[in-house]
Design an enzyme around this catalytic site. Structure first.
Site, short mmCIF file in Angstrom:
data_model
loop_
_atom_site.label_atom_id
_atom_site.label_comp_id
_atom_site.label_asym_id
_atom_site.label_seq_id
_atom_site.Cartn_x
_atom_site.Cartn_y
_atom_site.Cartn_z
NE ARG A 70 -3.21 2.59 2.62
CZ ARG A 70 -3.32 3.35 3.70
NH1 ARG A 70 -2.99 2.89 4.89
NH2 ARG A 70 -3.80 4.57 3.60
CG HIS A 129 -1.26 8.79 3.45
ND1 HIS A 129 -1.43 7.44 3.65
CD2 HIS A 129 -0.78 9.27 4.62
CE1 HIS A 129 -1.06 7.11 4.88
NE2 HIS A 129 -0.65 8.21 5.49
CD GLU A 184 -4.63 7.40 10.16
OE1 GLU A 184 -4.19 8.47 10.61
OE2 GLU A 184 -4.14 6.30 10.46
CG ASN A 212 -5.38 3.23 8.69
OD1 ASN A 212 -5.70 2.39 7.84
ND2 ASN A 212 -4.71 4.32 8.39
CE1 TYR A 266 -0.05 2.40 13.51
CE2 TYR A 266 -1.95 3.58 12.61
CZ TYR A 266 -0.70 3.01 12.44
OH TYR A 266 -0.10 3.05 11.22
CD GLU A 312 -1.62 3.77 8.13
OE1 GLU A 312 -1.32 4.17 9.26
OE2 GLU A 312 -1.80 4.54 7.15
#
Ligand SMILES: *[C@@H]1O[C@H](CO)[C@@H](O)[C@H](O)[C@H]1NC(C)=O
Ligand SMILES: *[C@@H]1O[C@H](CO)[C@@H](O)[C@H](O)[C@H]1NC(C)=O
Ligand SMILES: *[C@@H]1O[C@H](CO)[C@@H](O)[C@H](O)[C@H]1NC(C)=O
Length: 496
Positions: free
Chosen positions: A96, A141, A186, A328, A330, A397
């Site tokens: 990606r 991005h 995002e 994504n 985290y 991600e």
């Protein structure tokens, strides 16, 4: 056979599959990610225009912790062959990466199409395909052309048309070979950090106003490009398209209904603002957000809510604009309710009105970007299945930055735990996760973290003009994983 037996017996005795060896499903693709500004460098070469990060890092270097910028970064603009070899060497199935808007359109609009920019991505895409690696391409991005920011950027309601004009150039140029498209990376980071608290470029502090204008425009921009692809390109190009949203799991800090509501409200402000309009049956912004912003807006003296409305046509235009759920992931946080702030200047934080905290054990005392909460990943995957119609989920991600740069046992433990949680979600909860993408192929420019956050599978020597890349221990972990298609924590990967 042994692993299958182990999985079956474990399944019978425990709701969590805690077996040491697990098969990776054949239909789960495993790959890695980067983004244009973070790795390419060549910031003003071959006709590329200035982007908002070029402008911010050059004019206000103090905004980045180490005062650095991505003028050269990993120099990937000059290292296509080497980078593709790095990816191939791990055995990754997909890569990606993102396309730099101002490298393709130096003036933001398609009045000049930069041939050198097109050539660069053509060469990268061809090389990936020649090596059996599927390109997964992000159209935006974080690197808006500065020239468009000068017109208000993501807060100008015309930006969705500008984005559509850019995307048309991209589909025309690369859509014959690229079959997986991510429109936008995002939204929360773009809007809340770019136009809310203003820590990310373009650095506009307009919390509670600019962030919400941005949110609306991001949704319309994504939806326009989705419809563009479906109307003009999909018949001949036959690809799939979606966006990717960072969703942190928000765990109520207590079982009181007030804290459960607070955790839910926080999730709806942070990502529900984007997921609800696209993936829920009803569409539109979440009620919890509409209610909270309106209440404070009126008390503050605004004539109407600071959260812009979506007309019923816009709600219908945005709803369902996905071929998969791009995630994504985290963070996990505990959330409790906060006392309402006194009425004064507007802000996002006052609108949300929560307190967030974490268990220090999750971070291993690391000051670097490290958080390992596997059950948080499993819960967010289950939430997506239950609330958004059981879509296919692409994890685009997931990663950590560790202090140790070569023998990064902590990173390996993270990936092992996260992948186990992913397999629990697939095998037990029946979530349709079809793609897993680790962040990142190599150490790179981590925005306001500069070069201090080391997420790479490869270490990059940023002192060396050649930007020498060296595999870390986690490289071997992924290489074994991709070769055997079995998830296990070999003794070599455990610190003794
Ligand atoms: C801005 O928002 C981000 C994301 O929520 C947060 O991590 C950061 O600490 C905030 N910065 C400031 C200065 O409030
Ligand atoms: C809330 O209740 C559940 C189920 O009884 C329990 O597992 C959980 O630990 C409780 N959470 C808190 C923060 O007390
Ligand atoms: C952190 O881990 C230690 C050791 O496992 C445990 O005793 C402690 O309760 C944990 N802390 C929290 C806040 O859960």
């Amino acid at each position: 056979m042994y692993s299958l037996f182990l999985i079956l017996t474990t399944f019978l005795i425990s709701p969590t599959l805690s077996s040491k060896i697990r098969k990776i499903p054949d239909d789960l693709m495993i790959g890695c990610a980067t983004s244009a500004y973070q790795v390419e460098g060549a910031w003003n070469e071959d006709g590329k225009g200035e982007n908002i990060w070029d402008r911010m890092t050059h004019s206000q270097p103090e905004r980045v912790v180490d005062g650095s910028n991505a003028d050269i970064a990993c120099d990937s603009y000059h290292k296509i062959d080497e980078d593709v070899a790095l990816i191939k060497n791990v055995g990754f199935q997909h890569y990606r990466f993102s396309i730099s808007w101002p490298r393709i359109l130096p003036y933001g609009f398609p009045i000049v199409i930069n041939k050198k920019g097109i050539q660069y991505y053509n060469k990268l895409i061809d090389k990936l395909i020649d090596n059996g690696i599927t390109p997964v391409v992000t159209i935006y991005h974080f690197d808006l052309p500065q020239i468009l920011q000068d017109l208000g950027g993501w807060t100008n309601s015309l930006v969705s048309k500008w984005f559509e004009d850019y995307a048309r150039v991209i589909f025309d140029a690369f859509g014959d070979r690229v079959k997986l498209w991510i429109t936008i990376n995002e939204p929360y980071t773009i809007c809340e950090m770019g136009y809310g608290n203003g820590t990310y470029a373009p650095g506009i502090p307009s919390s509670g106003v600019g962030d919400y204008l941005c949110a609306r425009n991001i949704l319309l921009a994504h939806a326009r490009v989705y419809h563009l692809y479906k109307n003009e390109f999909v018949t001949s190009q036959k690809g799939r398209i979606g966006l990717t949203i960072q969703c942190a799991w928000k765990e109520p800090g207590s079982n009181s209904s007030i804290d459960k509501n607070a955790a839910y409200r926080d999730s709806q402000f942070e990502w529900g603002l984007y997921t609800h309009p696209i993936y829920s049956k009803r569409g539109d912004f979440p009620e919890a957000v509409k209610k909270a912003v309106k209440l404070r807006s009126l008390a503050e003296g605004f004539a109407e809510s600071r959260l812009p409305t979506l007309s019923s046509e816009e709600v219908a235009f945005i709803r369902g604009t996905y071929d998969f759920f791009g995630l994504n992931h985290y963070f996990t946080q505990y959330v409790i309710n906060a006392q309402p702030s006194p009425i004064g200047l507007p802000s996002y934080d006052k609108d949300v009105s929560v307190v967030r905290y974490i268990d220090p054990n999750w971070t291993k005392g690391s000051k670097i970007f490290y958080m390992n909460v596997p059950w948080g990943l499993r819960k967010i995957l289950k939430y997506i299945k239950q609330n958004y119609g059981d879509p296919e989920v692409f994890i685009l991600e997931n990663g950590v930055a560790t202090v140790e740069q070569f023998n990064n046992y902590d990173a390996i433990k993270f990936y092992y735990d996260q992948l186990n949680a992913l397999l629990d979600a697939v095998e037990i909860d029946k979530v349709k996760v079809k793609l897993y993408t680790m962040w990142s192929l190599m150490d790179n420019f981590e925005f306001v973290g500069g070069y201090t956050y080391k997420f790479g599978l490869y270490h990059v020597d940023f002192e060396d003009p050649n930007r020498n890349r060296t595999p870390k221990l986690s490289f071997h972990f992924f290489k074994d994983l991709l070769k055997s298609r079995v998830l296990q924590l070999d003794d070599r990967y455990v610190e003794h």
